[in-house]
Design an enzyme around this catalytic site. Structure first.
Site, PDB file in Angstrom:
ATOM      1  N   SER A  46      24.972  49.012  52.418  1.00  0.00           N
ATOM      2  CA  SER A  46      24.565  49.225  51.028  1.00  0.00           C
ATOM      3  C   SER A  46      24.298  50.702  50.744  1.00  0.00           C
ATOM      4  O   SER A  46      23.864  51.456  51.629  1.00  0.00           O
ATOM      5  CB  SER A  46      23.320  48.397  50.724  1.00  0.00           C
ATOM      6  OG  SER A  46      23.127  48.299  49.344  1.00  0.00           O
TER       7      SER A  46
ATOM      8  N   ASP B  54      19.347  44.088  41.341  1.00  0.00           N
ATOM      9  CA  ASP B  54      19.352  43.250  42.537  1.00  0.00           C
ATOM     10  C   ASP B  54      18.842  41.845  42.255  1.00  0.00           C
ATOM     11  O   ASP B  54      19.230  40.890  42.933  1.00  0.00           O
ATOM     12  CB  ASP B  54      18.482  43.878  43.628  1.00  0.00           C
ATOM     13  CG  ASP B  54      19.204  44.967  44.401  1.00  0.00           C
ATOM     14  OD1 ASP B  54      20.433  45.081  44.250  1.00  0.00           O
ATOM     15  OD2 ASP B  54      18.535  45.701  45.156  1.00  0.00           O
TER      16      ASP B  54
ATOM     17  N   GLU C 192      28.104  52.470  45.515  1.00  0.00           N
ATOM     18  CA  GLU C 192      27.834  51.079  45.135  1.00  0.00           C
ATOM     19  C   GLU C 192      26.867  51.040  43.943  1.00  0.00           C
ATOM     20  O   GLU C 192      27.134  50.408  42.924  1.00  0.00           O
ATOM     21  CB  GLU C 192      27.242  50.339  46.335  1.00  0.00           C
ATOM     22  CG  GLU C 192      26.867  48.898  46.047  1.00  0.00           C
ATOM     23  CD  GLU C 192      26.131  48.257  47.207  1.00  0.00           C
ATOM     24  OE1 GLU C 192      26.077  47.018  47.241  1.00  0.00           O
ATOM     25  OE2 GLU C 192      25.576  48.974  48.065  1.00  0.00           O
ATOM     26  N   HIS C 193      25.728  51.691  44.099  1.00  0.00           N
ATOM     27  CA  HIS C 193      24.739  51.795  43.022  1.00  0.00           C
ATOM     28  C   HIS C 193      24.620  53.266  42.616  1.00  0.00           C
ATOM     29  O   HIS C 193      24.515  54.138  43.479  1.00  0.00           O
ATOM     30  CB  HIS C 193      23.357  51.333  43.486  1.00  0.00           C
ATOM     31  CG  HIS C 193      23.331  49.972  44.113  1.00  0.00           C
ATOM     32  ND1 HIS C 193      23.389  49.776  45.478  1.00  0.00           N
ATOM     33  CD2 HIS C 193      23.255  48.739  43.552  1.00  0.00           C
ATOM     34  CE1 HIS C 193      23.341  48.487  45.733  1.00  0.00           C
ATOM     35  NE2 HIS C 193      23.265  47.829  44.592  1.00  0.00           N
TER      36      HIS C 193
ATOM     37  N   GLN D 242      16.372  51.436  48.727  1.00  0.00           N
ATOM     38  CA  GLN D 242      17.721  51.249  49.258  1.00  0.00           C
ATOM     39  C   GLN D 242      17.714  51.306  50.776  1.00  0.00           C
ATOM     40  O   GLN D 242      18.397  50.525  51.451  1.00  0.00           O
ATOM     41  CB  GLN D 242      18.651  52.333  48.706  1.00  0.00           C
ATOM     42  CG  GLN D 242      20.117  52.090  48.977  1.00  0.00           C
ATOM     43  CD  GLN D 242      20.606  50.806  48.322  1.00  0.00           C
ATOM     44  OE1 GLN D 242      20.224  50.491  47.212  1.00  0.00           O
ATOM     45  NE2 GLN D 242      21.430  50.063  49.027  1.00  0.00           N
TER      46      GLN D 242
ATOM     47  N   HIS E 133      71.213  34.878  40.769  1.00  0.00           N
ATOM     48  CA  HIS E 133      70.369  35.193  39.612  1.00  0.00           C
ATOM     49  C   HIS E 133      71.248  35.322  38.359  1.00  0.00           C
ATOM     50  O   HIS E 133      70.936  34.775  37.295  1.00  0.00           O
ATOM     51  CB  HIS E 133      69.617  36.516  39.843  1.00  0.00           C
ATOM     52  CG  HIS E 133      68.404  36.400  40.708  1.00  0.00           C
ATOM     53  ND1 HIS E 133      68.451  35.980  42.000  1.00  0.00           N
ATOM     54  CD2 HIS E 133      67.094  36.670  40.437  1.00  0.00           C
ATOM     55  CE1 HIS E 133      67.248  35.988  42.519  1.00  0.00           C
ATOM     56  NE2 HIS E 133      66.389  36.393  41.577  1.00  0.00           N
TER      57      HIS E 133
ATOM     58  N   HIS F 290      16.922  48.215  53.272  1.00  0.00           N
ATOM     59  CA  HIS F 290      17.855  47.102  53.479  1.00  0.00           C
ATOM     60  C   HIS F 290      18.145  46.898  54.958  1.00  0.00           C
ATOM     61  O   HIS F 290      18.021  45.799  55.479  1.00  0.00           O
ATOM     62  CB  HIS F 290      19.172  47.361  52.745  1.00  0.00           C
ATOM     63  CG  HIS F 290      19.163  46.900  51.320  1.00  0.00           C
ATOM     64  ND1 HIS F 290      19.210  45.577  50.980  1.00  0.00           N
ATOM     65  CD2 HIS F 290      19.111  47.590  50.157  1.00  0.00           C
ATOM     66  CE1 HIS F 290      19.198  45.457  49.666  1.00  0.00           C
ATOM     67  NE2 HIS F 290      19.133  46.662  49.143  1.00  0.00           N
TER      68      HIS F 290
END
Length: 420
Positions: free
Chosen positions: A228, A352, A318-319, A250, A411, A253
């Site tokens: 993360s 979150d 990510e954030h 953060q 075709h 985590h």
């Protein structure tokens, strides 16, 4: 750009040992099914499983093991996530239009996948919020069968009750007490207990991520998640306390989480570092968070706002938090992020848990080209065309010519035979 603090090491690495280990786990599940799941669960989680599938009675008992307050807040968070997912669904439209060519109708339909697997990690802490984030958008999208998996909690010997309750509130159809790469293998290939799914979503450790990589193609996946991340842009005009605490939030985590601060104010950066040292002493997770920050944290000093924006867009976190004098204005210049948190009163924690946006997001710079889990993750945009005899004649020349250029004569004939 000046680097004030460097990361000590890379937080994610795909090693040959990891690849071989996951290959072995998936092979075992394919060959031995439920027996492999039970053996691997005891090996990796230290918990012998009596039953892989969670019964309705187990779910009802879980409600009794958590507080009414927790249930109330889970339901509130679920309502926020559902509200946002429904509004997103309203943005997705089916299409049917007449072409510029007479006799040709073009369109697409929005078709939800039949079955998805939701992987809810275990690890250090229970993650009921992830159960909500994965299952609710799938339910809103119209997925008929949602199968959730999660490893057993050491404390309870089965899935943590808060996670079970969240799965139930989210509308999960089936719940299985199994985690790790073996859970991914079971959802992909099936066992006597678990029926295979069409798509697997949800974060996990590096074994889960590698397993999703190896089964991609057999099933769809949301993304290949790494550790993360948060990146905070700050110009020194906001509270250093908020920035420091968001970095620690953060970092707590896991030991591989990464927090980055980019600022134009050196004194502010120094103040944030001091605040971090202060707050780690007040947090029960302070030791983990501080080690993560020490090992992986980065502070960059930019010359101006433009340099901060350019760096953020290249790092594609990510954030992404914006702590500046005019955060709303600056937000319009940012384009690569999983989820954006505008203003110093918008910590990642809200995303979150309960603001309504999803927290299952792209990491490792994949936000340059991908997005997080949302209602559209579970919907296929499937194209169609309806061509009348008139339309067939109008398209025929171009189609037959290009087929001949490519040497695909059947075709070409498939068109010409309709003109005879």
């Amino acid at each position: 750009m000046q680097t004030i603090k460097k990361a000590a090491h890379k937080t994610y690495e795909r090693t040959p040992e990891l690849i071989r280990s996951v290959e072995s786990i998936i092979k075992s599940v394919k060959e031995k099914g439920d027996d492999a799941l039970k053996t691997l669960s005891e090996k990796f989680d230290g918990i012998p499983l009596k039953n892989i599938k969670v019964s309705r009675q187990d779910i009802e008992e879980a409600y009794k093991l958590i507080s009414p307050e927790t249930i109330r807040h889970l339901k509130f968070a679920a309502s926020q996530i559902e509200f946002y997912a429904k509004k997103q669904l309203e943005c997705l439209k089916e299409l049917e239009i007449p072409s510029k060519v007479d006799g040709v109708t073009l369109g697409h339909r929005l078709i939800p996948v039949d079955a998805c697997g939701a992987y809810v990690p275990g690890g250090r802490y229970p993650l009921p919020s992830t159960a909500l984030m994965l299952a609710i958008p799938a339910k809103v999208a119209g997925v008929k069968r949602i199968a959730a998996v999660s490893p057993a909690s050491k404390k309870y010997g089965k899935i943590h009750p808060a996670v079970l309750v969240a799965m139930d509130i989210a509308g999960v159809n089936e719940i299985y007490c199994v985690g790790g790469a073996q859970a991914v293998g079971a959802l992909t290939y099936g066992t006597s207990t678990i029926t295979p799914v069409d798509m697997i979503v949800g974060p996990g450790n590096r074994y889960v991520t590698e397993a999703k990589r190896q089964v991609l193609g057999e099933v769809g996946i949301d993304s290949l998640a790494g550790p993360s991340e948060v990146l905070i842009i700050a110009d020194g005009t906001t509270h250093a306390d908020y920035t420091a605490m968001d970095i620690l939030a953060q970092s707590e985590h896991d030991p591989n989480a990464r927090a980055i601060l980019i600022t134009t104010d050196k004194k502010y950066a120094e103040e944030v570092e001091e605040k971090i040292k202060k707050y780690v002493k007040e947090l029960p997770t302070g030791e983990t968070a501080y080690k993560s920050w020490e090992d992986n944290g980065i502070i960059l000093l930019a010359e101006n706002e433009n340099e901060m924006v350019d760096a953020a867009n290249k790092l594609a976190p990510e954030h992404l938090e914006i702590h500046t004098a005019d955060s709303v204005k600056l937000s319009g210049r940012l384009k690569n992020y999983g989820s954006l948190f505008i203003g110093e009163y918008t910590p990642v924690a809200f995303g979150d848990y309960c603001s309504g946006t999803n927290h299952t997001l792209p990491t490792m710079r994949t936000a340059r080209y991908s997005n997080g889990v949302y209602v559209g993750t579970f919907i296929k945009t499937s194209f169609y065309q309806h061509i009348t005899q008139t339309g067939c004649k109008n398209l025929a020349d171009t189609c037959m010519h290009l087929a001949e250029v490519e040497g695909l004569m059947a075709h070409q004939k498939s068109v010409s035979i309709r003109l005879e």
